[in-house]
Write a protein that holds these residues in place. Structure first.
Motif, mmCIF file in Angstrom:
data_model
loop_
_atom_site.group_PDB
_atom_site.id
_atom_site.type_symbol
_atom_site.label_atom_id
_atom_site.label_comp_id
_atom_site.label_asym_id
_atom_site.label_seq_id
_atom_site.Cartn_x
_atom_site.Cartn_y
_atom_site.Cartn_z
ATOM 1 N N GLY A 48 24.483 23.215 23.608
ATOM 2 C CA GLY A 48 25.702 23.078 24.377
ATOM 3 C C GLY A 48 26.300 21.593 24.812
ATOM 4 N N MET A 49 25.669 20.731 24.177
ATOM 5 C CA MET A 49 26.090 19.333 24.456
ATOM 6 C C MET A 49 27.535 18.921 23.866
ATOM 7 N N SER A 50 28.202 17.840 24.213
ATOM 8 C CA SER A 50 29.587 17.593 23.446
ATOM 9 C C SER A 50 28.974 16.813 22.076
ATOM 10 N N PRO A 51 29.744 17.031 21.251
ATOM 11 C CA PRO A 51 29.669 16.404 19.762
ATOM 12 C C PRO A 51 29.437 14.745 20.305
ATOM 13 N N THR A 52 30.316 14.157 20.871
ATOM 14 C CA THR A 52 30.023 12.972 21.170
ATOM 15 C C THR A 52 28.782 12.518 21.832
ATOM 16 N N SER A 53 28.204 13.225 22.703
ATOM 17 C CA SER A 53 26.832 13.037 23.246
ATOM 18 C C SER A 53 25.997 13.148 22.161
ATOM 19 N N VAL A 54 26.057 14.325 21.387
ATOM 20 C CA VAL A 54 24.926 14.359 20.400
ATOM 21 C C VAL A 54 25.022 13.082 19.439
ATOM 22 N N SER A 55 26.169 13.053 18.902
ATOM 23 C CA SER A 55 26.258 11.563 17.831
ATOM 24 C C SER A 55 25.606 10.458 18.560
ATOM 25 N N ARG A 56 26.033 10.176 19.759
ATOM 26 C CA ARG A 56 25.254 8.955 20.524
ATOM 27 C C ARG A 56 23.764 9.139 20.365
ATOM 28 N N ILE A 57 23.208 10.200 20.691
ATOM 29 C CA ILE A 57 21.782 10.407 21.045
ATOM 30 C C ILE A 57 21.301 10.134 19.554
ATOM 31 N N VAL A 58 21.860 10.941 18.611
ATOM 32 C CA VAL A 58 21.317 10.809 17.003
ATOM 33 C C VAL A 58 21.203 9.492 16.724
ATOM 34 N N ALA A 59 22.242 8.699 16.937
ATOM 35 C CA ALA A 59 22.584 7.247 16.631
ATOM 36 C C ALA A 59 21.099 6.652 17.054
ATOM 37 N N ASP A 60 21.029 6.903 18.591
ATOM 38 C CA ASP A 60 19.682 6.057 19.074
ATOM 39 C C ASP A 60 18.386 6.430 18.327
ATOM 40 N N LEU A 61 18.482 7.659 18.035
ATOM 41 C CA LEU A 61 17.119 8.340 17.276
ATOM 42 C C LEU A 61 16.906 7.430 16.046
ATOM 43 N N CYS A 62 18.179 7.417 15.252
ATOM 44 C CA CYS A 62 17.990 6.831 13.778
ATOM 45 C C CYS A 62 17.806 5.528 13.956
ATOM 46 N N GLN A 63 18.166 4.557 14.836
ATOM 47 C CA GLN A 63 17.810 3.386 15.035
ATOM 48 C C GLN A 63 16.581 3.008 15.524
ATOM 49 N N ALA A 64 15.799 4.010 16.075
ATOM 50 C CA ALA A 64 14.343 4.017 16.613
ATOM 51 C C ALA A 64 13.590 4.343 15.380
ATOM 52 N N GLY A 65 14.264 4.756 14.358
ATOM 53 C CA GLY A 65 13.418 5.114 13.343
ATOM 54 C C GLY A 65 12.744 6.690 13.225
ATOM 55 N N ILE A 66 12.935 7.514 14.070
ATOM 56 C CA ILE A 66 12.169 8.576 14.397
ATOM 57 C C ILE A 66 12.950 9.654 13.393
ATOM 58 N N VAL A 67 14.400 9.448 13.400
ATOM 59 C CA VAL A 67 15.484 10.574 12.798
ATOM 60 C C VAL A 67 16.021 9.789 11.835
ATOM 61 N N LYS A 68 16.172 10.785 10.507
ATOM 62 C CA LYS A 68 16.770 9.821 9.475
ATOM 63 C C LYS A 68 17.933 10.895 8.905
ATOM 64 N N GLU A 69 19.037 10.282 8.370
ATOM 65 C CA GLU A 69 20.009 11.101 7.785
ATOM 66 C C GLU A 69 19.353 11.558 6.248
ATOM 67 N N THR A 70 19.377 12.830 5.777
ATOM 68 C CA THR A 70 18.754 13.204 4.464
ATOM 69 C C THR A 70 19.949 13.192 3.513
ATOM 70 N N GLU A 71 19.669 13.490 2.300
ATOM 71 C CA GLU A 71 20.744 13.695 1.453
ATOM 72 C C GLU A 71 21.331 14.993 1.301
ATOM 73 N N GLN A 72 20.789 15.700 1.805
ATOM 74 C CA GLN A 72 21.529 17.215 2.022
ATOM 75 C C GLN A 72 22.655 17.372 2.824
ATOM 76 N N PHE A 73 23.486 18.147 2.492
ATOM 77 C CA PHE A 73 24.765 18.524 3.388
ATOM 78 C C PHE A 73 24.690 20.231 3.973
ATOM 79 N N SER A 74 25.154 20.307 4.813
ATOM 80 C CA SER A 74 25.370 21.580 5.525
ATOM 81 C C SER A 74 26.128 22.281 4.677
ATOM 82 N N SER A 75 26.018 23.806 4.509
ATOM 83 C CA SER A 75 26.495 24.482 3.546
ATOM 84 C C SER A 75 27.910 25.020 4.477
#
Lengths: 389, 389
Positions: free
Chosen positions: A37-64
């Motif tokens: 229920g969060m805004s896309p902006t908030s989600v993107s910001r948090i995901v960026a933080d998590l990626c930078q922290a090395g906990i989360v990574k982008e995969t090479e898969q894409f959503s269908s």
């Protein structure tokens, strides 16, 4: 709503996003927004933080599905390691543990730590950890935290060993000593606390929502874990059943009071009692005589089992848990002890509590403090990343 | 992430929005979105639900600052009332309580409830509640919930009195009986649980994050409240210290086991002991003789105070709370009892626990179950509105 509350909500939102990724990986940012229920902006910001922290990574898969293809996100399990350390009277156990609680490498240093200078112990930890990492080809950069379980009263916030009779330490700022030597964020906690956490996260009780671990050895204590979080109480000493009073006129305890539970079941109390009849210096000697059918040894072990059953019953009365894990030297000396305690429990457990809990042995036994300390470090580091990133 | 988790997050989001409105009222939808990180759409949807449920209202104030003026939202405190009921052996206390814990109207029905048919008790409750509402000009539509505190083991989910020795009831689906008569959503819980909740929300311990209430009267029990939530344990019987075992060979308890705490300090045990010396039938008679300086009465009260101090010490060992509230008939018989217990506590409390908690008396005394039951009903109804709206 003050600043603290806003920080709290921000932090909760980050935890929520991480939990969603953990449980539904791989997942797109859009789906995270939809679920939370969060805004896309908030989600993107948090995901960026998590990626930078090395906990989360982008995969090479894409959503269908229709629309623009979105990159899916995953936890980078292999990029995150923590170190779990058990420090007690006679040993230092060090283990490198991965995101899923598996031990990647471990090492045990034997030798008395009692009354040793804390600096010397910290030196040993730093040197042996370095060795362990080097000898096992572990990428040191992947280690995000070090957790240490220590018997005694620990001030978690300041990283101080307030008092440990086993180590002979009082007010030792041990966290700092270790952290400045290993150069990795470190946390220390009571050994039973981390043990209970490890059992509840990775042990066979991981379906449990209210786990109590009871430790019976040189001291006696317990820890309640509620939904994966240690119940610490106000000053991190909740569950101190060792100084539970049974009899205002009972035996004198090492704490200076009379009739504490420890005087009935702690190792030193049993050995002391045995010496009224025969000279013994170790618990294993009493068990040896017990197995040989010596009446005095049977009497001692039997009475200890009675009081352990009483203790289980009392802990159940207070915490009403779904699982009780028994651990410690006394319990682990012989496989029949658990059964003996179970049989006696019927005499004490109050009717409404029957069938409300499982009584089990620790899954990791000798490694549970190590694994638990590593899991505490993992939780805290993730939490920290979430708060500061 | 399964459906349950998604529901959980939805619910959490609603609670978060309500908390933000509560704490920063009046506030605009835009500010709520900013603070929570939620999308404006989600916030608007939740606010609409809360308005429809009558909990939140639009004010006539508008936000200041640039851009389009936004209507500010507020809690509609006056529109929300709950009923708190204490049902015990000899009385039914009924009170209408507002959003801030103030009693708008109250009534006490005297007369034995023990062994009375549950239907008859429910009839009385419904009739007296109707009377109370009518006589005090209360708008019945504003009452969103009824809470009832009952001594005994309560299954909260099914609304069943599993066992109450005070009422002489076993497996009575009492919630349903009351709800179908009063036509208002009803909840029942153990009397000590709601008492502890009321003290921690509205009492003088409302700064407390870990409150334990200990009740000593015809029975003995305790409840831990963590951050405004009752710690129930797995089956809602956490804190049952009355059946805490002190001595495997002690006196026989009404539960059929030996050496339970109740046999040392419950009212019936003290009266029974007194009768070894003099015929008495009520606790107040013992206190009368105690005040007159009778050695046998002094001995009984003194021993009871010793075991209450031991109990406080043991509860502190387990829960490590910041506040302990003492309540119940024994404690409230005489103002000096608290001091007597305090003085004895020094003999038992383990060093590390000194200074970690306050020991106080219940603020609402005879009204605490009523206020607590109303606050439970309020919390549950708000929660329910949040989940279903």
């Amino acid at each position: 709503m003050n600043k603290h509350d806003q920080e709290y909500i921000k932090h909760k939102n980050k935890s929520m996003v991480l939990d969603v990724i953990r449980n539904r990986r791989p997942i797109s940012r859009a789906d995270i927004a939809k679920i939370t229920g969060m805004s896309p902006t908030s989600v993107s910001r948090i995901v960026a933080d998590l990626c930078q922290a090395g906990i989360v990574k982008e995969t090479e898969q894409f959503s269908s599905g229709v629309g623009r293809k979105a990159t899916l996100l995953d936890i980078d399990a292999s990029s995150v390691l923590t170190v779990g350390i058990e420090l007690d009277k006679t040993e230092i156990k060090i283990g490198v543990v991965d995101f899923d609680g598996r031990i990647a490498a471990e090492h045990t240093v034997s030798g008395a730590n009692h009354d040793k200078a804390p600096q010397a112990v910290a030196d040993t930890i730093a040197a042996k950890l370095l060795e362990l990492v080097r000898d096992n080809g572990i990428n040191r950069d992947k280690i995000i935290g070090v957790g240490i379980g220590i018997p005694g009263i620990i001030d978690v916030d300041s990283g101080t060993v307030v008092f440990s009779s086993q180590l002979g330490w009082k007010n030792v700022a041990f966290l700092k000593l270790v952290e400045e030597r290993v150069g990795i964020p470190t946390t220390i906690d009571n050994d039973l606390n981390v043990k209970a956490l490890g059992e509840s996260i990775y042990g066979h009780v991981n379906e449990s929502r209210k786990t109590v671990l009871i430790g019976i050895g040189s001291g006696v204590g317990s820890t309640l874990v509620i939904d994966g979080e240690i119940y610490r109480g106000e000053t991190n000493i909740a569950g101190e059943i060792g100084h539970f009073n049974f009899d205002p006129n009972g035996m004198l305890c090492e704490c200076g009071k009379r009739g504490c539970l420890q005087t009935y079941i702690a190792e030193y109390a049993l050995i002391q009692e045995a010496n009224n009849f025969k000279k013994v210096s170790r618990l294993s000697e009493i068990f040896h005589e017990w197995r040989a059918g010596e009446p005095w040894a049977i009497s001692i072990i039997d009475r200890a089992c009675t009081y352990i059953a009483v203790t289980v019953s009392n802990v159940v009365c207070m915490y009403n848990p779904d699982t009780i894990v028994l651990s410690g030297n006394f319990i682990e000396q012989h496989p029949h002890i658990l059964e003996a305690v179970r049989a006696k429990l019927d005499d004490f457990i109050w009717e409404p509590f029957r069938g409300t809990f499982k009584l089990v042995l620790s899954k990791f036994a000798g490694k549970s403090v190590m694994i638990g300390a590593a899991s505490l470090a993992l939780n805290l580091r993730l939490d920290y990343e979430l708060q500061t990133s």
